[in-house]
Motif scaffolding. Structure first.
Motif, PDB file in Angstrom:
ATOM      1  N   LYS A  56      50.948  57.507  63.127  1.00  0.00           N
ATOM      2  CA  LYS A  56      49.551  57.911  62.933  1.00  0.00           C
ATOM      3  C   LYS A  56      48.792  57.829  64.259  1.00  0.00           C
ATOM      4  O   LYS A  56      47.999  58.716  64.587  1.00  0.00           O
ATOM      5  CB  LYS A  56      48.882  57.037  61.866  1.00  0.00           C
ATOM      6  N   ILE A  57      49.070  56.799  65.033  1.00  0.00           N
ATOM      7  CA  ILE A  57      48.418  56.637  66.340  1.00  0.00           C
ATOM      8  C   ILE A  57      48.913  57.716  67.302  1.00  0.00           C
ATOM      9  O   ILE A  57      48.122  58.382  67.971  1.00  0.00           O
ATOM     10  CB  ILE A  57      48.688  55.232  66.916  1.00  0.00           C
ATOM     11  N   GLU A  58      50.228  57.893  67.360  1.00  0.00           N
ATOM     12  CA  GLU A  58      50.810  58.833  68.326  1.00  0.00           C
ATOM     13  C   GLU A  58      50.504  60.291  67.994  1.00  0.00           C
ATOM     14  O   GLU A  58      50.212  61.077  68.882  1.00  0.00           O
ATOM     15  CB  GLU A  58      52.328  58.627  68.428  1.00  0.00           C
ATOM     16  N   GLU A  59      50.600  60.658  66.728  1.00  0.00           N
ATOM     17  CA  GLU A  59      50.394  62.050  66.324  1.00  0.00           C
ATOM     18  C   GLU A  59      48.913  62.399  66.198  1.00  0.00           C
ATOM     19  O   GLU A  59      48.512  63.515  66.464  1.00  0.00           O
ATOM     20  CB  GLU A  59      51.088  62.331  64.982  1.00  0.00           C
ATOM     21  N   GLY A  60      48.112  61.448  65.745  1.00  0.00           N
ATOM     22  CA  GLY A  60      46.721  61.743  65.451  1.00  0.00           C
ATOM     23  C   GLY A  60      46.622  62.533  64.162  1.00  0.00           C
ATOM     24  O   GLY A  60      47.598  63.117  63.696  1.00  0.00           O
ATOM     25  N   TYR A  61      45.451  62.546  63.569  1.00  0.00           N
ATOM     26  CA  TYR A  61      45.248  63.213  62.283  1.00  0.00           C
ATOM     27  C   TYR A  61      44.409  64.467  62.471  1.00  0.00           C
ATOM     28  O   TYR A  61      43.430  64.470  63.208  1.00  0.00           O
ATOM     29  CB  TYR A  61      44.536  62.270  61.310  1.00  0.00           C
ATOM     30  N   SER A  62      44.806  65.525  61.794  1.00  0.00           N
ATOM     31  CA  SER A  62      44.007  66.740  61.756  1.00  0.00           C
ATOM     32  C   SER A  62      43.972  67.251  60.323  1.00  0.00           C
ATOM     33  O   SER A  62      45.018  67.521  59.729  1.00  0.00           O
ATOM     34  CB  SER A  62      44.588  67.818  62.666  1.00  0.00           C
ATOM     35  N   ALA A  63      42.774  67.388  59.772  1.00  0.00           N
ATOM     36  CA  ALA A  63      42.617  67.907  58.415  1.00  0.00           C
ATOM     37  C   ALA A  63      42.850  69.414  58.377  1.00  0.00           C
ATOM     38  O   ALA A  63      43.127  69.968  57.319  1.00  0.00           O
ATOM     39  CB  ALA A  63      41.219  67.584  57.889  1.00  0.00           C
ATOM     40  N   SER A  64      42.748  70.050  59.515  1.00  0.00           N
ATOM     41  CA  SER A  64      42.918  71.497  59.593  1.00  0.00           C
ATOM     42  C   SER A  64      44.171  71.835  60.384  1.00  0.00           C
ATOM     43  O   SER A  64      44.637  71.057  61.215  1.00  0.00           O
ATOM     44  CB  SER A  64      41.711  72.132  60.292  1.00  0.00           C
ATOM     45  N   VAL A  65      44.670  73.025  60.136  1.00  0.00           N
ATOM     46  CA  VAL A  65      45.854  73.487  60.859  1.00  0.00           C
ATOM     47  C   VAL A  65      45.501  73.690  62.331  1.00  0.00           C
ATOM     48  O   VAL A  65      44.443  74.216  62.661  1.00  0.00           O
ATOM     49  CB  VAL A  65      46.375  74.812  60.252  1.00  0.00           C
ATOM     50  N   TYR A  66      46.383  73.235  63.189  1.00  0.00           N
ATOM     51  CA  TYR A  66      46.227  73.442  64.628  1.00  0.00           C
ATOM     52  C   TYR A  66      47.581  73.797  65.212  1.00  0.00           C
ATOM     53  O   TYR A  66      48.610  73.620  64.563  1.00  0.00           O
ATOM     54  CB  TYR A  66      45.661  72.183  65.313  1.00  0.00           C
ATOM     55  N   GLU A  67      47.573  74.320  66.424  1.00  0.00           N
ATOM     56  CA  GLU A  67      48.814  74.650  67.099  1.00  0.00           C
ATOM     57  C   GLU A  67      49.221  73.460  67.961  1.00  0.00           C
ATOM     58  O   GLU A  67      48.477  73.040  68.853  1.00  0.00           O
ATOM     59  CB  GLU A  67      48.609  75.898  67.961  1.00  0.00           C
ATOM     60  N   CYS A  68      50.389  72.908  67.694  1.00  0.00           N
ATOM     61  CA  CYS A  68      50.860  71.756  68.469  1.00  0.00           C
ATOM     62  C   CYS A  68      51.326  72.207  69.857  1.00  0.00           C
ATOM     63  O   CYS A  68      51.336  73.395  70.166  1.00  0.00           O
ATOM     64  CB  CYS A  68      51.991  71.037  67.723  1.00  0.00           C
ATOM     65  N   SER A  69      51.740  71.247  70.673  1.00  0.00           N
ATOM     66  CA  SER A  69      52.145  71.559  72.046  1.00  0.00           C
ATOM     67  C   SER A  69      53.367  72.470  72.101  1.00  0.00           C
ATOM     68  O   SER A  69      53.608  73.126  73.105  1.00  0.00           O
ATOM     69  CB  SER A  69      52.425  70.266  72.819  1.00  0.00           C
ATOM     70  N   MET A  70      54.121  72.545  71.022  1.00  0.00           N
ATOM     71  CA  MET A  70      55.288  73.426  70.960  1.00  0.00           C
ATOM     72  C   MET A  70      54.943  74.781  70.347  1.00  0.00           C
ATOM     73  O   MET A  70      55.805  75.630  70.161  1.00  0.00           O
ATOM     74  CB  MET A  70      56.400  72.766  70.131  1.00  0.00           C
ATOM     75  N   GLY A  71      53.652  74.976  69.990  1.00  0.00           N
ATOM     76  CA  GLY A  71      53.211  76.256  69.457  1.00  0.00           C
ATOM     77  C   GLY A  71      53.392  76.428  67.957  1.00  0.00           C
ATOM     78  O   GLY A  71      53.309  77.539  67.445  1.00  0.00           O
ATOM     79  N   HIS A  72      53.629  75.322  67.243  1.00  0.00           N
ATOM     80  CA  HIS A  72      53.848  75.401  65.795  1.00  0.00           C
ATOM     81  C   HIS A  72      52.563  75.069  65.032  1.00  0.00           C
ATOM     82  O   HIS A  72      51.795  74.189  65.450  1.00  0.00           O
ATOM     83  CB  HIS A  72      54.945  74.421  65.369  1.00  0.00           C
ATOM     84  N   ALA A  73      52.374  75.739  63.907  1.00  0.00           N
ATOM     85  CA  ALA A  73      51.254  75.414  63.021  1.00  0.00           C
ATOM     86  C   ALA A  73      51.516  74.023  62.451  1.00  0.00           C
ATOM     87  O   ALA A  73      52.582  73.761  61.881  1.00  0.00           O
ATOM     88  CB  ALA A  73      51.145  76.438  61.897  1.00  0.00           C
ATOM     89  N   VAL A 128      49.645  70.268  60.688  1.00  0.00           N
ATOM     90  CA  VAL A 128      48.518  69.710  59.946  1.00  0.00           C
ATOM     91  C   VAL A 128      48.801  68.242  59.636  1.00  0.00           C
ATOM     92  O   VAL A 128      49.941  67.795  59.701  1.00  0.00           O
ATOM     93  CB  VAL A 128      48.257  70.517  58.635  1.00  0.00           C
ATOM     94  N   GLY A 129      47.753  67.513  59.299  1.00  0.00           N
ATOM     95  CA  GLY A 129      47.918  66.103  58.936  1.00  0.00           C
ATOM     96  C   GLY A 129      48.316  65.280  60.147  1.00  0.00           C
ATOM     97  O   GLY A 129      47.703  65.359  61.202  1.00  0.00           O
ATOM     98  N   TYR A 130      49.366  64.491  59.974  1.00  0.00           N
ATOM     99  CA  TYR A 130      49.897  63.672  61.067  1.00  0.00           C
ATOM    100  C   TYR A 130      51.163  64.321  61.627  1.00  0.00           C
ATOM    101  O   TYR A 130      52.262  63.831  61.461  1.00  0.00           O
ATOM    102  CB  TYR A 130      50.222  62.260  60.580  1.00  0.00           C
ATOM    103  N   GLY A 131      51.002  65.495  62.243  1.00  0.00           N
ATOM    104  CA  GLY A 131      52.133  66.126  62.906  1.00  0.00           C
ATOM    105  C   GLY A 131      53.079  66.893  61.993  1.00  0.00           C
ATOM    106  O   GLY A 131      54.216  67.161  62.406  1.00  0.00           O
ATOM    107  N   LEU A 156      58.894  72.140  58.360  1.00  0.00           N
ATOM    108  CA  LEU A 156      59.120  71.650  57.002  1.00  0.00           C
ATOM    109  C   LEU A 156      58.269  72.361  55.960  1.00  0.00           C
ATOM    110  O   LEU A 156      58.629  72.389  54.800  1.00  0.00           O
ATOM    111  CB  LEU A 156      58.803  70.148  56.926  1.00  0.00           C
ATOM    112  N   GLY A 157      57.114  72.897  56.369  1.00  0.00           N
ATOM    113  CA  GLY A 157      56.192  73.422  55.368  1.00  0.00           C
ATOM    114  C   GLY A 157      55.739  72.282  54.479  1.00  0.00           C
ATOM    115  O   GLY A 157      55.623  71.139  54.927  1.00  0.00           O
ATOM    116  N   ILE A 158      55.497  72.571  53.209  1.00  0.00           N
ATOM    117  CA  ILE A 158      55.238  71.498  52.245  1.00  0.00           C
ATOM    118  C   ILE A 158      56.079  71.780  51.015  1.00  0.00           C
ATOM    119  O   ILE A 158      56.377  72.933  50.695  1.00  0.00           O
ATOM    120  CB  ILE A 158      53.743  71.355  51.871  1.00  0.00           C
ATOM    121  N   THR A 159      56.448  70.733  50.342  1.00  0.00           N
ATOM    122  CA  THR A 159      57.233  70.895  49.121  1.00  0.00           C
ATOM    123  C   THR A 159      56.301  71.264  47.978  1.00  0.00           C
ATOM    124  O   THR A 159      55.073  71.108  48.067  1.00  0.00           O
ATOM    125  CB  THR A 159      57.961  69.593  48.752  1.00  0.00           C
ATOM    126  N   GLU A 160      56.889  71.746  46.901  1.00  0.00           N
ATOM    127  CA  GLU A 160      56.081  72.062  45.717  1.00  0.00           C
ATOM    128  C   GLU A 160      55.412  70.801  45.176  1.00  0.00           C
ATOM    129  O   GLU A 160      54.269  70.845  44.733  1.00  0.00           O
ATOM    130  CB  GLU A 160      56.947  72.718  44.640  1.00  0.00           C
TER     131      GLU A 160
END
Length: 159
Positions: free
Chosen positions: A31-48, A50-53, A61-65
C-alpha cells in the motif's frame, strides 16, 4: 487474527523448509509502495491501473467476476443511501418501485435522475402508471429503449 501464507521450498540439502509470510505486513508495505488511486491511471509501464497497483489492462489481471460483484454491491448500497438522503419518500416506496429508482440512479447517477422531476413527482404521489409513461418519454428511453421498457414494465407491475 493475522493471515499468513505458507510457502514450501526445497532447501539446498534436499530438505523442505517452511517459510511463513505475514500477508498483512506485505499488504501494508505494498500500500505504501504502490499508493492508492480510486481512478484508473497509466502506470510507469503504460498499463491501465487502479487501486493499489492492480493492472486492469488486457494484459493484466483485470478484475474477477467476484470482485466486480463486490464493487456492484458496494455501489448499490451507496446508491440506496444517496436516494434516501435525496428523496424523503424513497423509504416508503413499494420494493419494486424503489428497485427501479435504484437501477436508474445507478445507471444515470443521482444528479441526472433528480432531473426526472415528472417521473419522480408521479412516484411520490403514488401515480405509478403515469411515472412509467413519463419514463418512456425521456431521453433515457431514446438512448436505451429496451432497458427503459423493462423498467417501465416493472413499475407497472408494482400496481
Amino acid at each position: 487474527k493475522q493471515r499468513t501464507s505458507v510457502d514450501r521450498r526445497h532447501h539446498k540439502g534436499g530438505t523442505k523448509m517452511t517459510i511463513i509470510y505475514s500477508l498483512e505486513e506485505v499488504v501494508e508495505n505494498l500500500k505504501i509502495e504502490e499508493g492508492y488511486s480510486a481512478s484508473v491511471y497509466e502506470c510507469s509501464m503504460g498499463h491501465a491501473t487502479v487501486g493499489y497497483g492492480r493492472n486492469i489492462s488486457k494484459t493484466g489481471l483485470g478484475i474477477t467476476e467476484d470482485e466486480a460483484e463486490v464493487l456492484l454491491h458496494n455501489d448499490v448500497e451507496r446508491t440506496v443511501a444517496e436516494l434516501e438522503r435525496a428523496l424523503p419518500f424513497f423509504a416508503g416506496l413499494d420494493r419494486r418501485v424503489g428497485g427501479v429508482l435504484i437501477e436508474l440512479a445507478f445507471q444515470l447517477g443521482l444528479p441526472t435522475l433528480l432531473k426526472f422531476s415528472k417521473t419522480l413527482g408521479h412516484i411520490e404521489h403514488d401515480e405509478i402508471p403515469q411515472a412509467a409513461d413519463e419514463l418512456l418519454q425521456s431521453r433515457f428511453a431514446e438512448q436505451t429503449p429496451a432497458r427503459a421498457n423493462r423498467l417501465a414494465e416493472r413499475l407497472r407491475a408494482a400496481r
